[in-house]
Scaffold this motif. Structure first.
Motif, PDB file in Angstrom:
ATOM      1  N   GLN A   1     -76.101  36.138  14.395  1.00 17.04           N
ATOM      2  CA  GLN A   1     -76.582  36.726  15.652  1.00 17.04           C
ATOM      3  C   GLN A   1     -76.436  38.248  15.663  1.00 17.04           C
ATOM      4  O   GLN A   1     -77.248  38.940  16.273  1.00 17.04           O
ATOM      5  N   ALA A   2     -75.415  38.745  14.981  1.00 17.54           N
ATOM      6  CA  ALA A   2     -75.165  40.188  14.949  1.00 17.54           C
ATOM      7  C   ALA A   2     -75.945  40.878  13.828  1.00 17.54           C
ATOM      8  O   ALA A   2     -75.903  42.108  13.713  1.00 17.54           O
TER       9      ALA A   2
ATOM     10  N   THR B   1     -65.305  42.206  19.874  1.00 17.97           N
ATOM     11  CA  THR B   1     -65.981  41.574  21.005  1.00 17.97           C
ATOM     12  C   THR B   1     -67.452  41.398  20.656  1.00 17.97           C
ATOM     13  O   THR B   1     -67.948  41.994  19.693  1.00 17.97           O
ATOM     14  N   MET B   2     -68.146  40.620  21.436  1.00 19.29           N
ATOM     15  CA  MET B   2     -69.570  40.453  21.207  1.00 19.29           C
ATOM     16  C   MET B   2     -70.278  41.796  21.376  1.00 19.29           C
ATOM     17  O   MET B   2     -71.194  42.134  20.631  1.00 19.29           O
ATOM     18  N   GLU B   3     -69.819  42.579  22.340  1.00 21.31           N
ATOM     19  CA  GLU B   3     -70.390  43.907  22.565  1.00 21.31           C
ATOM     20  C   GLU B   3     -70.171  44.796  21.336  1.00 21.31           C
ATOM     21  O   GLU B   3     -71.084  45.511  20.912  1.00 21.31           O
TER      22      GLU B   3
ATOM     23  N   GLY C   1     -72.698  44.135  18.822  1.00 20.69           N
ATOM     24  CA  GLY C   1     -74.083  44.354  19.225  1.00 20.69           C
ATOM     25  C   GLY C   1     -74.790  43.095  19.680  1.00 20.69           C
ATOM     26  O   GLY C   1     -76.023  43.026  19.675  1.00 20.69           O
ATOM     27  N   ILE C   2     -74.012  42.078  20.065  1.00 23.18           N
ATOM     28  CA  ILE C   2     -74.593  40.820  20.526  1.00 23.18           C
ATOM     29  C   ILE C   2     -74.730  40.872  22.048  1.00 23.18           C
ATOM     30  O   ILE C   2     -73.737  40.991  22.758  1.00 23.18           O
ATOM     31  N   ASP C   3     -75.960  40.786  22.524  1.00 23.34           N
ATOM     32  CA  ASP C   3     -76.198  40.814  23.966  1.00 23.34           C
ATOM     33  C   ASP C   3     -76.076  39.401  24.538  1.00 23.34           C
ATOM     34  O   ASP C   3     -75.749  38.449  23.826  1.00 23.34           O
ATOM     35  N   SER C   4     -76.351  39.265  25.817  1.00 27.49           N
ATOM     36  CA  SER C   4     -76.174  37.970  26.473  1.00 27.49           C
ATOM     37  C   SER C   4     -77.086  36.897  25.881  1.00 27.49           C
ATOM     38  O   SER C   4     -76.676  35.749  25.731  1.00 27.49           O
ATOM     39  N   LEU C   5     -78.307  37.256  25.524  1.00 30.25           N
ATOM     40  CA  LEU C   5     -79.211  36.291  24.909  1.00 30.25           C
ATOM     41  C   LEU C   5     -78.683  35.866  23.538  1.00 30.25           C
ATOM     42  O   LEU C   5     -78.700  34.682  23.196  1.00 30.25           O
ATOM     43  N   GLY C   6     -78.184  36.817  22.765  1.00 26.49           N
ATOM     44  CA  GLY C   6     -77.600  36.506  21.460  1.00 26.49           C
ATOM     45  C   GLY C   6     -76.384  35.613  21.594  1.00 26.49           C
ATOM     46  O   GLY C   6     -76.159  34.719  20.769  1.00 26.49           O
ATOM     47  N   LEU C   7     -75.606  35.842  22.638  1.00 23.32           N
ATOM     48  CA  LEU C   7     -74.431  35.014  22.883  1.00 23.32           C
ATOM     49  C   LEU C   7     -74.840  33.571  23.188  1.00 23.32           C
ATOM     50  O   LEU C   7     -74.259  32.624  22.655  1.00 23.32           O
TER      51      LEU C   7
END
Length: 89
Positions: free
Chosen positions: A16-17, A29-31, A34-40
């Motif tokens: 995803q990243a 962190t996901m942030e 570079g993983i946004d909410s859709l990627g999460l």
């Protein structure tokens, strides 16, 4: 050789990243990745499919769900817990 839960989760997050699994730090962190909410959400779906589990995650209110997404290590621990529960149940 079968992958561990840790390896599989890191692989899913790395995909995803758009990073290599070796680039994923457990405290990231996901942030950070570079993983946004859709990627999460996509990562959660991939985790559910990979482990045949149901992740208690509310995309509309992530903080209200019982699934800790604060960092990579927390996600791994949560998935390990869900996998262990599935084996018992």
């Amino acid at each position: 050789m079968s992958q561990t839960v840790r390896d599989q989760v890191i692989s899913i997050i790395a995909e995803q990243a758009v990073l290599q699994p070796s680039d994923i730090q457990s405290n990231a962190t996901m942030e950070d990745l570079g993983i946004d909410s859709l990627g999460l959400v996509e990562a959660i779906f991939a985790i559910e499919e990979a482990f045949d589990i149901s992740v208690p995650f509310n995309a509309n209110d992530p903080s209200a769900s019982g699934f800790d997404i604060s960092n990579v290590e927390a996600i791994i621990a949560a998935v390990e817990g869900l996998v262990a529960e599935q084996k018992v149940g």
